[in-house]
Design a protein around this motif. Structure first.
Motif, short mmCIF file in Angstrom:
data_model
loop_
_atom_site.label_atom_id
_atom_site.label_comp_id
_atom_site.label_asym_id
_atom_site.label_seq_id
_atom_site.Cartn_x
_atom_site.Cartn_y
_atom_site.Cartn_z
N ARG A 20 -3.23 -6.39 2.22
CA ARG A 20 -3.34 -5.06 2.81
C ARG A 20 -1.92 -4.55 3.09
O ARG A 20 -1.21 -5.11 3.94
CB ARG A 20 -4.17 -5.09 4.11
CG ARG A 20 -5.63 -5.51 3.86
CD ARG A 20 -6.43 -5.54 5.15
NE ARG A 20 -6.54 -4.23 5.77
CZ ARG A 20 -7.40 -3.28 5.39
NH1 ARG A 20 -8.21 -3.49 4.35
NH2 ARG A 20 -7.44 -2.12 6.02
N ILE A 21 -1.53 -3.53 2.32
CA ILE A 21 -0.14 -3.07 2.32
C ILE A 21 -0.04 -1.66 2.89
O ILE A 21 -0.80 -0.76 2.50
CB ILE A 21 0.42 -3.03 0.87
CG1 ILE A 21 0.23 -4.39 0.17
CG2 ILE A 21 1.89 -2.63 0.88
CD1 ILE A 21 0.48 -4.33 -1.33
N VAL A 22 0.90 -1.45 3.81
CA VAL A 22 1.29 -0.11 4.25
C VAL A 22 2.68 0.14 3.68
O VAL A 22 3.61 -0.65 3.91
CB VAL A 22 1.30 0.01 5.78
CG1 VAL A 22 1.97 1.33 6.21
CG2 VAL A 22 -0.12 -0.06 6.33
N SER A 23 2.83 1.23 2.92
CA SER A 23 4.12 1.57 2.32
C SER A 23 4.69 2.82 2.99
O SER A 23 4.02 3.85 3.06
CB SER A 23 3.97 1.82 0.81
OG SER A 23 5.20 2.27 0.27
N LEU A 24 5.94 2.72 3.45
CA LEU A 24 6.58 3.83 4.16
C LEU A 24 7.66 4.51 3.31
O LEU A 24 8.48 5.25 3.84
CB LEU A 24 7.19 3.32 5.47
CG LEU A 24 6.22 2.62 6.42
CD1 LEU A 24 6.95 2.18 7.68
CD2 LEU A 24 5.03 3.51 6.77
N LEU A 37 -1.34 -2.45 -7.85
CA LEU A 37 -1.71 -2.80 -6.48
C LEU A 37 -2.39 -1.64 -5.73
O LEU A 37 -2.37 -1.61 -4.50
CB LEU A 37 -0.46 -3.24 -5.71
CG LEU A 37 0.14 -4.58 -6.17
CD1 LEU A 37 1.57 -4.72 -5.69
CD2 LEU A 37 -0.72 -5.75 -5.67
N GLU A 38 -2.99 -0.72 -6.44
CA GLU A 38 -3.62 0.43 -5.78
C GLU A 38 -4.65 -0.01 -4.74
O GLU A 38 -4.70 0.53 -3.63
CB GLU A 38 -4.28 1.35 -6.81
CG GLU A 38 -4.98 2.54 -6.17
CD GLU A 38 -5.57 3.51 -7.18
OE1 GLU A 38 -6.08 4.57 -6.74
OE2 GLU A 38 -5.52 3.22 -8.39
N ALA A 39 -5.47 -0.98 -5.09
CA ALA A 39 -6.53 -1.42 -4.17
C ALA A 39 -5.97 -2.05 -2.90
O ALA A 39 -6.59 -1.98 -1.84
CB ALA A 39 -7.46 -2.41 -4.88
N GLU A 40 -4.77 -2.65 -3.01
CA GLU A 40 -4.16 -3.31 -1.86
C GLU A 40 -3.46 -2.34 -0.90
O GLU A 40 -3.23 -2.66 0.26
CB GLU A 40 -3.17 -4.38 -2.33
CG GLU A 40 -3.82 -5.64 -2.87
CD GLU A 40 -4.29 -5.53 -4.32
OE1 GLU A 40 -4.18 -4.42 -4.89
OE2 GLU A 40 -4.77 -6.53 -4.87
N ILE A 41 -3.11 -1.16 -1.39
CA ILE A 41 -2.44 -0.17 -0.55
C ILE A 41 -3.46 0.45 0.40
O ILE A 41 -4.46 1.01 -0.03
CB ILE A 41 -1.80 0.95 -1.40
CG1 ILE A 41 -0.75 0.37 -2.37
CG2 ILE A 41 -1.13 2.00 -0.50
CD1 ILE A 41 -0.28 1.39 -3.41
N VAL A 42 -3.20 0.34 1.71
CA VAL A 42 -4.14 0.91 2.69
C VAL A 42 -3.54 2.08 3.45
O VAL A 42 -4.27 2.91 4.01
CB VAL A 42 -4.64 -0.16 3.68
CG1 VAL A 42 -5.46 -1.22 2.95
CG2 VAL A 42 -3.48 -0.80 4.45
#
Length: 273
Positions: A20-24, A37-42
């Motif tokens: 579970r990834i939050v990208s800033l 990794l689209e599914a992992e980006i939350v």
């Protein structure tokens, strides 16, 4: 247990591959998507506009300088991806209370390639990461051959207005200027110290007298009236509007950037009608 070191030298340990990834960071969000990794980006920022559909399928947690900590915590991330320039040190410290924060530090193309390789290890996408590294290296080698016969030109690259600000040394934008054989008039200039110095445009000629002035589409969307204003104080400089993403986004965007730079040089070489 997997232990890896980010680009600031911080060692982060994970019992399992982060899911579970939050990208800033907008360009890093694009890279995560391109690594499959689209599914992992939350969670993403409001500036993460590529690919566009993520804005409607992922939680928006704020901007790059200010985020909603409670919203990020509610997403229960395994990892938060940040950047030394895009995000603040204070923000990173606070977010570490939620989960590990991986911080990148990108000034050169090689820094960007290291980031891609790091993400490949971090998220178990080594094969995908290597494919992007190979594509970027191939495109870079090809671009070196393309740009070789072009003469060096002096340039200024503005990023903001009110006050006017330009990109200078130790920035990824400056690296892109060098790549394109544009010598930044503000790099190493004692009269305009810093990475993004404020500029008095009335002094642009005595500060370097550029051959080209670049006005990007972001972070400030320059318009024709800005080009006219700046043009009043330059001697012979050509004012060129450019796609700011191509000069400031790193990661997988670099493949598109090399093709864009070729087209840019060809456009600049065309006679003014």
């Amino acid at each position: 247990m997997k232990t890896l070191t980010d680009q600031l030298g911080n060692r982060l340990s994970f019992e399992n591959t982060p899911k579970r990834i939050v990208s800033l960071v907008p360009s890093q969000t694009e890279l995560l998507y391109d690594l499959g990794l689209e599914a992992e980006i939350v969670g993403i920022t409001k500036f993460c506009v590529h690919p566009f559909h993520l804005k409607s399928t992922k939680a928006i947690v704020g901007g790059t300088k200010q985020v909603k900590k409670e919203k990020i915590a509610a997403l229960q991330p395994d990892i938060i991806i940040a950047n030394k320039e895009e995000n603040t040190a204070e923000m990173v410290v606070e977010l570490r209370e939620i989960c590990p924060v991986w911080v990148t530090d990108i000034v050169t193309i090689d820094d960007s390639l290291q980031m891609i390789s790091d993400f490949g290890q971090l998220f178990n996408r080594r094969t995908e990461a290597q494919k992007w590294v190979d594509k970027i290296n191939f495109a870079r080698t090809d671009f070196y051959q393309f740009i070789a016969p072009f003469p060096e030109q002096k340039a200024a690259y503005f990023i903001w207005k009110n006050p006017y600000m330009a990109a200078s040394e130790n920035t990824f934008i400056n690296e892109m200027l060098r790549l394109n054989k544009f010598r930044n008039i503000y790099e190493g200039n004692p009269k305009t110290p810093g990475r993004y110095p404020e500029i008095i445009i009335q002094k642009i000629r005595i500060q370097g007298d550029p051959d080209v002035v670049f006005l990007p589409s972001e972070p400030y969307p320059f318009k024709d009236e800005d080009a006219f204003e700046i043009g009043r104080f330059t001697h012979h400089a050509k004012t060129v509007f450019v796609d700011g993403e191509m000069f400031s986004w790193y990661g997988s965007r670099l493949v598109k950037a090399f093709a864009y730079f070729k087209a840019l040089h060809q456009r600049m070489a065309e006679p003014v009608s």
